[in-house]
Design a protein around this motif. Structure first.
Motif, PDB file in Angstrom:
ATOM      1  N   THR A 183      11.514 -10.587   3.848  1.00 22.48           N
ATOM      2  CA  THR A 183      10.824 -12.453   3.372  1.00 22.48           C
ATOM      3  C   THR A 183       9.415 -12.839   3.392  1.00 22.48           C
ATOM      4  N   SER A 184       9.023 -11.735   4.655  1.00 18.37           N
ATOM      5  CA  SER A 184       7.441 -12.192   4.834  1.00 18.37           C
ATOM      6  C   SER A 184       6.737 -11.086   3.373  1.00 18.37           C
ATOM      7  N   SER A 185       6.789 -10.240   3.722  1.00 16.54           N
ATOM      8  CA  SER A 185       5.843  -9.900   2.761  1.00 16.54           C
ATOM      9  C   SER A 185       6.711 -10.098   1.339  1.00 16.54           C
ATOM     10  N   VAL A 186       7.071 -10.389   0.784  1.00 16.47           N
ATOM     11  CA  VAL A 186       7.651 -11.042  -0.903  1.00 16.47           C
ATOM     12  C   VAL A 186       6.820 -12.222  -0.453  1.00 16.47           C
ATOM     13  N   ALA A 187       6.846 -13.915   0.478  1.00 12.13           N
ATOM     14  CA  ALA A 187       6.236 -15.094   0.451  1.00 12.13           C
ATOM     15  C   ALA A 187       4.331 -14.476   0.282  1.00 12.13           C
ATOM     16  N   GLY A 188       4.511 -13.136   1.291  1.00 10.45           N
ATOM     17  CA  GLY A 188       3.018 -13.204   0.761  1.00 10.45           C
ATOM     18  C   GLY A 188       2.575 -12.559  -0.562  1.00 10.45           C
ATOM     19  N   ALA A 189       3.442 -11.851  -0.664  1.00 15.59           N
ATOM     20  CA  ALA A 189       3.131 -11.267  -2.211  1.00 15.59           C
ATOM     21  C   ALA A 189       2.897 -11.865  -3.496  1.00 15.59           C
ATOM     22  N   ASN A 190       3.922 -12.654  -2.836  1.00 20.72           N
ATOM     23  CA  ASN A 190       4.214 -13.828  -4.493  1.00 20.72           C
ATOM     24  C   ASN A 190       3.241 -15.185  -4.546  1.00 20.72           C
ATOM     25  N   TYR A 191       3.837 -15.435  -3.036  1.00 20.13           N
ATOM     26  CA  TYR A 191       2.980 -17.037  -2.790  1.00 20.13           C
ATOM     27  C   TYR A 191       1.648 -17.183  -2.402  1.00 20.13           C
ATOM     28  N   GLY A 192       1.043 -16.285  -1.720  1.00 19.75           N
ATOM     29  CA  GLY A 192      -0.132 -15.938  -0.993  1.00 19.75           C
ATOM     30  C   GLY A 192       0.190 -16.580   0.822  1.00 19.75           C
ATOM     31  N   ILE A 214       2.557  -9.032   8.407  1.00 20.41           N
ATOM     32  CA  ILE A 214       3.147  -8.007   7.001  1.00 20.41           C
ATOM     33  C   ILE A 214       3.077  -9.397   5.993  1.00 20.41           C
ATOM     34  N   TRP A 215       2.593 -10.746   6.626  1.00 18.00           N
ATOM     35  CA  TRP A 215       2.424 -11.225   5.749  1.00 18.00           C
ATOM     36  C   TRP A 215       1.057 -11.671   4.769  1.00 18.00           C
ATOM     37  N   ILE A 216       0.259 -11.575   5.654  1.00 17.16           N
ATOM     38  CA  ILE A 216      -0.950 -11.157   5.318  1.00 17.16           C
ATOM     39  C   ILE A 216      -1.443  -9.896   4.412  1.00 17.16           C
ATOM     40  N   VAL A 217      -0.449  -8.624   4.735  1.00 18.22           N
ATOM     41  CA  VAL A 217      -0.654  -7.832   4.431  1.00 18.22           C
ATOM     42  C   VAL A 217      -0.512  -8.053   2.844  1.00 18.22           C
ATOM     43  N   GLY A 218       1.175  -8.544   2.729  1.00 17.19           N
ATOM     44  CA  GLY A 218       1.428  -9.163   1.199  1.00 17.19           C
ATOM     45  C   GLY A 218       0.306  -9.909   0.427  1.00 17.19           C
ATOM     46  N   ALA A 219      -0.768 -10.653   1.333  1.00 14.75           N
ATOM     47  CA  ALA A 219      -1.307 -12.292   1.030  1.00 14.75           C
ATOM     48  C   ALA A 219      -2.722 -11.613   0.145  1.00 14.75           C
ATOM     49  N   GLU A 220      -2.887  -9.968   1.160  1.00 16.06           N
ATOM     50  CA  GLU A 220      -4.158  -9.997   1.344  1.00 16.06           C
ATOM     51  C   GLU A 220      -4.107  -8.089   0.248  1.00 16.06           C
ATOM     52  N   ILE A 221      -3.368  -7.943   0.252  1.00 18.32           N
ATOM     53  CA  ILE A 221      -3.265  -6.531  -0.623  1.00 18.32           C
ATOM     54  C   ILE A 221      -2.191  -6.369  -1.466  1.00 18.32           C
ATOM     55  N   LEU A 222      -0.808  -6.296  -1.372  1.00 20.16           N
ATOM     56  CA  LEU A 222       0.121  -6.670  -2.338  1.00 20.16           C
ATOM     57  C   LEU A 222      -0.311  -7.592  -3.183  1.00 20.16           C
ATOM     58  N   ARG A 223      -0.667  -8.949  -3.229  1.00 18.04           N
ATOM     59  CA  ARG A 223      -0.956  -9.705  -4.512  1.00 18.04           C
ATOM     60  C   ARG A 223      -2.420  -9.973  -5.482  1.00 18.04           C
ATOM     61  N   PRO A 224      -3.377  -9.515  -4.744  1.00 17.25           N
ATOM     62  CA  PRO A 224      -4.665  -9.211  -5.243  1.00 17.25           C
ATOM     63  C   PRO A 224      -4.216  -8.255  -6.712  1.00 17.25           C
ATOM     64  N   ASN A 225      -3.337  -6.788  -6.349  1.00 13.78           N
ATOM     65  CA  ASN A 225      -2.814  -5.473  -6.456  1.00 13.78           C
ATOM     66  C   ASN A 225      -2.278  -5.692  -7.656  1.00 13.78           C
ATOM     67  N   GLY A 226      -1.637  -6.982  -7.540  1.00 19.75           N
ATOM     68  CA  GLY A 226      -0.599  -7.413  -8.748  1.00 19.75           C
ATOM     69  C   GLY A 226       0.658  -6.490  -8.181  1.00 19.75           C
ATOM     70  N   ILE A 227       1.023  -6.346  -7.373  1.00 16.28           N
ATOM     71  CA  ILE A 227       2.349  -5.525  -6.683  1.00 16.28           C
ATOM     72  C   ILE A 227       3.748  -6.186  -6.238  1.00 16.28           C
ATOM     73  N   GLU A 228       4.255  -6.880  -6.893  1.00 18.01           N
ATOM     74  CA  GLU A 228       5.780  -7.533  -6.459  1.00 18.01           C
ATOM     75  C   GLU A 228       5.952  -6.572  -6.024  1.00 18.01           C
ATOM     76  N   VAL A 229       6.961  -7.340  -4.298  1.00 12.53           N
ATOM     77  CA  VAL A 229       7.949  -6.247  -3.704  1.00 12.53           C
ATOM     78  C   VAL A 229       9.235  -6.588  -4.181  1.00 12.53           C
ATOM     79  N   ASN A 230       9.477  -6.284  -5.166  1.00 16.67           N
ATOM     80  CA  ASN A 230      10.949  -5.341  -5.725  1.00 16.67           C
ATOM     81  C   ASN A 230      11.760  -3.967  -5.071  1.00 16.67           C
ATOM     82  N   THR A 231      10.612  -3.409  -4.771  1.00 15.78           N
ATOM     83  CA  THR A 231      12.178  -2.300  -2.885  1.00 15.78           C
ATOM     84  C   THR A 231      11.354  -2.244  -2.679  1.00 15.78           C
TER      85      THR A 231
END
Length: 433
Positions: free
Chosen positions: A44-53, A260-277
């Motif tokens: 939940t934290s990684s998806v929230a960060g990756a999708n919504y910063g 975990i949230w920061i990793v989603g917002a600062e690494i996954l989101r800028p690189n266009g990576i959605e957490v689907n798996t």
């Protein structure tokens, strides 16, 4: 003539004794963190960060605050009520509805929470060994948990799993610091109180509800009193150490969830990576640490999930058996206060460990979707839990004045009830329009 100190006394310095005492006192809090930090927080934290910063950071802040308040009130009631009641006995004496509801809720959520964890553990194991049959790996996980839980060797294996979890946690924390988190964005998101437009596969409201469910509304919050009981914390004299222990647990939880949230917002989101798996989340560590990062992630995820499955398979049957004995009080009179003496305890254990395997069959929802959906369902129980807790933690017949809620705690429980009802209503509107 002065007595000769024992060999044990000679080998232990005052400093060592102090350190040992501290670690012994922090036991339930550490176990609480391990019970809470499952796939729910990770996904939940990684998806929230990756999708919504950081736009929904306020959801995490509110949820963690509510977790502390709710668990602290639950623990205080069990320690300080004048009848020596367990927390479930406290609910049951309010009205028979609470006993039946908590029995059904614990059975359902025990099944569903183990469902996504067993599915995730099987997928992680399959990835590590390059096997194309995650279902077989999930079956192997279930068999391993059943054979190991309660046996002497399990304590050693559990220690190894905790160490591997610690390595993954440190890796996420290091990665969060290396990514240069946007402190201003975190502050704005924490005080923003807004739901952004939907992005990606999982809608913003569903993710928000899942975060609240995974953190504040999780039935795993009821595990803490049973751990306290096993620790020997059974009276008001343990209230202070329990509160400090819980503060420690929540502080660790804040650090881990934030990383975990920061990793989603600062690494996954800028690189266009959605957490689907699971593999999508593993890309973050792989990008920065190479193949070693990939192995750290999947070994750490497997360790997290395995420890959580084993922990829930141990603790949930106690919660379920306690609830069952509230609606069938003659069973407690027959089998005594030790839950494992009740034959139903083993059947409840089998139920929450074996039946979740159906969710690992081909064609069932994927791991990330199942995790978010199950944690969102936790919101169903939050209004009942917080409303019942509000009533019984203010009962003059059970609690002396110094152990009853203060005004801020009562406001928090009313807020938790209102928040759960509001988000459930909004989610219903969102689904049917």
């Amino acid at each position: 003539m002065p007595s000769t100190p024992s060999a044990e006394g000679q080998a232990t310095t005052p400093t060592q004794s102090r350190v040992v005492r501290i670690f012994k006192l922090l036991g339930p809090g550490i176990i609480a963190v391990l019970a809470w930090l499952g796939a729910g927080d990770l996904i939940t934290s990684s998806v929230a960060g990756a999708n919504y910063g950081y736009a929904m950071m306020w959801v995490l802040a509110v949820s963690l605050l509510l977790r502390y308040l709710i668990v602290n009130i639950i623990a205080r009631f069990q320690l300080c009520n004048n009848q020596g009641m367990t927390i479930l006995q406290g609910y049951a004496q309010l009205h028979p509805f609470f006993g039946w509801f908590l029995l059904a809720y614990a059975l359902l959520m025990g099944h569903l929470m183990n469902a996504y964890m067993i599915k995730g553990a099987g997928e992680a194991l399959a990835m590590l060994f390059k096997i194309d049959y995650p279902l077989l790996c999930s079956v192997a996980v279930v068999l391993a948990v059943w054979m190991l839980v309660g046996r002497n060797i399990y304590s050693l294996i559990e220690g190894v799993m905790k160490a591997l979890l610690a390595v993954m946690t440190l890796a996420f924390m290091a990665l969060a610091l290396m990514s240069g988190p946007d402190v201003t964005g975190i502050i704005k998101g924490t005080i923003g109180f807004s739901i952004p437009p939907d992005e990606g596969v999982h809608g913003a409201l569903l993710v928000a509800v899942s975060v609240i469910g995974a953190v504040a509304g999780s039935v795993a919050n009821f595990v803490h009193p049973y751990v306290m009981r096993q620790k020997g914390w059974v009276g008001p004299e343990h209230k202070r150490v329990q509160r400090n222990d819980l503060l420690f647990a929540v502080f660790v939880g804040i650090i881990i969830n934030l990383a975990i949230w920061i990793v989603g917002a600062e690494i996954l989101r800028p690189n266009g990576i959605e957490v689907n798996t699971l593999a999508d989340l593993g890309k973050a560590l792989e990008m920065f640490f190479g193949s070693i990062g990939w192995y750290i992630f999947f070994i750490g995820v497997f360790a997290t999930l395995f420890a959580s499955i084993a922990g829930k398979t141990t603790a949930f049957p106690m919660l379920i058996t306690d609830a069952f004995q509230q609606v069938k009080p003659e069973r407690r009179e027959r089998f005594g206060k030790e839950f494992h003496h009740d034959p139903m305890h083993k059947w409840f254990m089998l139920f929450i460990l074996v039946t979740p395997l159906i969710w690992s069959l081909p064609g069932m929802p994927d791991f990330v979707t199942l995790t978010i959906g199950v944690n969102a369902l936790n919101i169903i129980g939050l209004p009942v839990i917080s409303l019942g807790l509000l009533i019984m933690s203010n009962q003059k017949s059970l609690l002396d004045k110094q152990y009853r809620n203060n005004i801020l705690e009562n406001i928090a429980l009313v807020f938790a009830t209102g928040l759960a009802l509001w988000v459930a209503f909004q989610l219903g509107v969102d689904l049917f329009t």
